[in-house]
Write an enzyme that holds these catalytic residues in place. Structure first.
Site: not given
Ligand code: NAP
Length: 249
Positions: A12-13, A16-19, A137, A150
């Site tokens: 899921t997700g 973008s990013g990590i996913g 996180s 969060y």
């Molecule tokens: P990201 O690039 O924004 O990726 C987040 C993904 O989750 C995006 O595909 C986003 O979709 C999706 N998403 C958000 N709300 C959603 C929903 N209601 N239904 C389905 N998909 C949804 O950020 P990321 O950093 O890769 O985040 C991935 C995970 O890592 C998250 O759980 C975040 O809390 C965790 N995390 C990140 C960091 C960091 O520093 N980056 C640190 C600790 C933990 P959209 O593109 O439509 O927004």
């Protein structure tokens, strides 16, 4: 190159990013990947950049029916599931004095309710010996201003993962969480903050990390590969910090 040959993975997700980085790596390693995201156009765009055996499914994880449909489409297409990576999340920043019910509901619906309901829907379809991964996180362990709700959501997810680890033990399903530190992804642009504030915040985070920098999505993807593969066959129930050492000092 074939650490996940013929394994079926849902992420899921994944647009973008990590996913997305994890989807790319899993495909390179021979997995069949179901990329889930809430925006059709974003999924279509990334699909053009990917190679391998994959499908995309539009699913807003905060909507229960979307989770059941995601699992149905995945299993109708590929059969049983081997890897469930519940990674989607949001991290809007608000000081505690300004928290509203809407802010609370949005974060908990996406970061907690979503992965919990997706797990419930997926469990009957996960192969014995499969694996479930959550993206938590390091905010579980350290307090950063503005991230109160969060942090609470990621703490809830961590606690859920512990109970799940125990409840699925008879099936040999491993449950692990990845706790990223500051990772350079689009999430910072979605926090509702002006660009200069984001840049200052970024410098502040990087300065606190013993390795002195943000991590990359690819570094988290390699962790997600390790934990999902047989290389981690005796690793179960943990939260693995991938944070350049930030949570350890
Ligand atoms: P990201 O690039 O924004 O990726 C987040 C993904 O989750 C995006 O595909 C986003 O979709 C999706 N998403 C958000 N709300 C959603 C929903 N209601 N239904 C389905 N998909 C949804 O950020 P990321 O950093 O890769 O985040 C991935 C995970 O890592 C998250 O759980 C975040 O809390 C965790 N995390 C990140 C960091 C960091 O520093 N980056 C640190 C600790 C933990 P959209 O593109 O439509 O927004």
């Amino acid at each position: 190159m074939n650490k996940l040959k013929n394994k079926v993975a849902i992420i899921t997700g994944a647009n973008s990013g990590i996913g997305l980085a994890t989807a790319k790596l899993y495909l390179q390693e021979g997995a069949k990947v179901v990329l889930a995201g809430r925006r059709k156009e974003a999924l279509e765009k990334v699909a053009e950049t990917l190679e391998g055996d994959f499908i995309t499914v539009v699913a807003d994880v905060s909507i229960p029916d979307n989770n059941s449909n995601l699992i149905k489409v995945a299993t109708d297409t590929y059969g049983k599931i081997d890897i469930l990576f519940l990674n989607a999340g949001i991290a809007p920043v608000i000081p505690i004095t300004d928290i509203t019910e809407t802010h609370y509901d949005e974060i908990f619906n996406i970061n907690v309710k979503g992965p919990i309901l997706a797990t419930k829907e997926a469990l009957p379809h996960i192969n014995d010996g499969g694996t479930i991964l959550f993206t938590s996180s390091i905010v579980n362990q350290k307090g950063f201003d503005g991230l109160g709700v969060y942090s609470a959501s990621k703490g809830a997810l961590r606690s859920f993962a512990r109970v799940l680890t125990s409840e699925v033990k008879s099936r040999g399903i491993r449950v692990n969480s990845i706790a990223p530190g500051p990772i350079d992804t689009p999430i910072y642009g979605k926090m509702g903050l002006p660009q200069d504030v984001i840049e200052e915040m970024g410098k502040g985070f990087a300065g606190q990390v013993p390795l002195g920098r943000f991590g990359t999505s690819e570094e988290i993807a390699k962790t997600a590969l390790f934990l999902a593969s047989d290389d981690a066959s005796y690793i179960n129930g943990i939260e693995l910090e991938v944070d350049g050492g930030l949570s350890q000092i």
